[in-house]
Design a protein around this motif. Sequence first.
Motif, PDB file in Angstrom:
ATOM      1  N   GLU A 144       0.855  -1.188   0.000  1.00 49.01           N
ATOM      2  CA  GLU A 144       0.000   0.000   0.000  1.00 49.01           C
ATOM      3  C   GLU A 144       0.886   1.231   0.000  1.00 49.01           C
ATOM      4  OE1 GLU A 144      -2.640   1.002   3.514  1.00 49.01           O
ATOM      5  OE2 GLU A 144      -1.755   2.900   2.845  1.00 49.01           O
ATOM      6  N   ASN A 161      -3.746  12.525   0.872  1.00 51.68           N
ATOM      7  CA  ASN A 161      -5.103  12.993   1.137  1.00 51.68           C
ATOM      8  C   ASN A 161      -5.610  13.746  -0.074  1.00 51.68           C
ATOM      9  OD1 ASN A 161      -4.950  11.908   3.673  1.00 51.68           O
ATOM     10  ND2 ASN A 161      -4.237  13.805   4.600  1.00 51.68           N
ATOM     11  N   TYR A 170      -8.654   7.923  12.648  1.00 53.05           N
ATOM     12  CA  TYR A 170      -7.775   7.403  11.592  1.00 53.05           C
ATOM     13  C   TYR A 170      -7.432   5.941  11.886  1.00 53.05           C
ATOM     14  CZ  TYR A 170      -3.446   7.499   8.731  1.00 53.05           C
ATOM     15  OH  TYR A 170      -2.445   7.265   7.833  1.00 53.05           O
ATOM     16  N   ASP A 199      -8.052   2.235  10.025  1.00 56.16           N
ATOM     17  CA  ASP A 199      -6.962   1.341   9.632  1.00 56.16           C
ATOM     18  C   ASP A 199      -7.247  -0.103  10.037  1.00 56.16           C
ATOM     19  OD1 ASP A 199      -4.671   1.822   8.071  1.00 56.16           O
ATOM     20  OD2 ASP A 199      -4.093   3.453   9.424  1.00 56.16           O
TER      21      ASP A 199
HETATM   22  N1  ARG Z   1      -3.596   9.461   3.706  1.00 51.77           N
HETATM   23  C1  ARG Z   1      -2.570   9.380   4.704  1.00 51.77           C
HETATM   24  C2  ARG Z   1      -1.704  10.634   4.668  1.00 51.77           C
HETATM   25  O1  ARG Z   1      -1.666  11.319   3.677  1.00 51.77           O
HETATM   26  C3  ARG Z   1      -1.697   8.173   4.530  1.00 51.77           C
HETATM   27  C4  ARG Z   1      -2.433   6.880   4.613  1.00 51.77           C
HETATM   28  C5  ARG Z   1      -1.528   5.792   5.064  1.00 51.77           C
HETATM   29  N2  ARG Z   1      -2.130   4.501   5.071  1.00 51.77           N
HETATM   30  C6  ARG Z   1      -2.736   3.934   6.100  1.00 51.77           C
HETATM   31  N3  ARG Z   1      -3.175   2.708   5.984  1.00 51.77           N
HETATM   32  N4  ARG Z   1      -2.855   4.575   7.239  1.00 51.77           N
HETATM   33  O2  ARG Z   1      -1.039  10.919   5.645  1.00 51.77           O
END
Ligand code: ARG
Length: 608
Positions: free
Chosen positions: A134, A139, A345, A349
């Motif tokens: 992944e 964002n 968050y 996850d």
């Molecule tokens: N969208 C998050 C950011 O920009 C990162 C995501 C990371 N992946 C996860 N499974 N938490 O900081």
Amino acid sequence: MFEHEQQKISERIRSFCVQNDLPQPVEIAWSPVPFSGEWGISTSFFQLAAQEARQIKERTGQGVNVPQRAQEIAASVAEYLGKVPGFSRIEAVKGYLNLYFSSSEYARRVVDTVLAQGRRFGAGEPKSDRVMVEYAQPNTHHSFHIGHARNAILGEAMARLVEFAGYETIRATYPGDIGLGVITVLWAYDRFYKGQEPQGIHERGQWLLKIYVEATSLLEKKEDETEEDKKRRESYEQERREMLRKWDAGDPYVRQLWKETRQWSLDELEDIFDILGIHMDVWFFESDVDEPSKAIVDELIRLGIAEDERPFGGAVIVKIDEKLGLKKEKYRTNVILRSDGTTLYLTKDLALAKVKFERYHVDRSVYVIDVRQSLYMQQVFKILELWGFPQAAKCHHLGYGFVSLPEGAMSARRGRVVLFKDVLDDAERRVLSVIAEKNPSLSGEVRQEVARQVGLGALKYAMLSVDNNKDIVFDWDAALNFDGHTGPYIQYAAVRCNSILRKASAEGIELQEDVAFDYALDAAEVQLIDLISRMPSEVQRAANEYKPLTIANLAYDLARALNDFYDRCPVLKAEPDIRLARLRLVMAARQAIVNTLAILGIETPDAM
Ligand code: ARG
């Protein structure tokens, strides 16, 4: 590369054991003898001697000197094997059996293997484990900056590496498309800009960042705030909260606004993926796992893993250390549901991991995420373990450090970010001017394509040639230095091979497959052959250690060895037999460089 020989010798060692009433070795492991003028493979007899000693002890109660016995066995095996085809000599030293290849045979085998396997040289046998990587999960309602680019480049290299090593590989992304930051943009867009939108995929995506910066400033308390400012700020804040509430309640107007603007970000992201050569297999979104994650909270409470403190005005929490039975503070305590019932968050996850394990049946799960989230990742993995997922032990956080430019640090809140697209456009300009100077004969169209390959190669290599956990100060002058530890330096080595081969063909030299390396090999040739032969095992090691850096280093070492060889060993001017052998070595070296670069996601131009 020598599995076949190893296997045959292993079989003979096993029959030796049968014939001599020795226990059957559990495993016969081979490793290369450290190179000192001769190539060889080696295996140890300590384990076998120890196995035998245990049996003797049980039977007679007598002890055995294991090292001495290991050496005895190694010596008898050496005698038993006698002369083995393809090897120049066999020796038994300190409990080890060493078999040395004849150098000419080894060189030929390496070169033949590379050229027979081509693009697959270095690849591992297919394996049954499924690995999900992944990465590239920024964002939305934001812009893609140079830090995101490091993530995307590192993740893609990791995915290519495990895939090349033989694992079934799934590429996944997980954009954060909801949260207060996203709502902030939605609010300001709706309030001040509704109906407007700039032309161009990147312009539009980047515009959202501008709106975000502006909104943050409007919502921020200023030092010299007047009564009137304060009133306005508070009413803005209220509007934003209302927007969040409406999003949560599924209000159609807000959801529509959200979808439309989110698509702008995704359009930009997909274009960047195209540029970087990334093809995602799976798109997860944070918003998709929000609802499912609430059910997980209930389950964790029911299982006694989480504690529900809502009746006392608190939240739902997991005391990780306590549940793991740790005496010292290590993973601490996490909130998994706020008192108002909204998820975090981390909650999402947990839901995401469940989908990865249960829907995609992954055996190993790699997360490419900012190194500053290390503790966070450990917390997620530990909660998964407490929850009972066996794969939790096979989750790996591949962290990466911060990227800045020599001019200074970034701050998204202030709008001081280095946009990936700007950096890339800058690259093309710079590379074009370098190429125009170095190789004026390239036609305009080819030059454009080469500039793309070299610019991206420089950027990618700069991101991959530093330990992933370390910060990077990205400097174009350094990244584009054709003589430095850079992508273009390595690409140029491969191009050099091309020009030797082109010259050979221009001189009417016919390449041959049946060549012998039975002349005194130059040290530079030996070094080059040695590095090439290490590629298959380095690929396995790098994949298992999650270290694309290993491959970045190998690519550079190969390029350096090639240049050394180029300086020291005449190819076209050598006598005919040597010339044919060296031309084949040049072809093999080129292939090895191309293959290592391909793992890093870097293309090799034909000329530059
Ligand atoms: N969208 C998050 C950011 O920009 C990162 C995501 C990371 N992946 C996860 N499974 N938490 O900081």
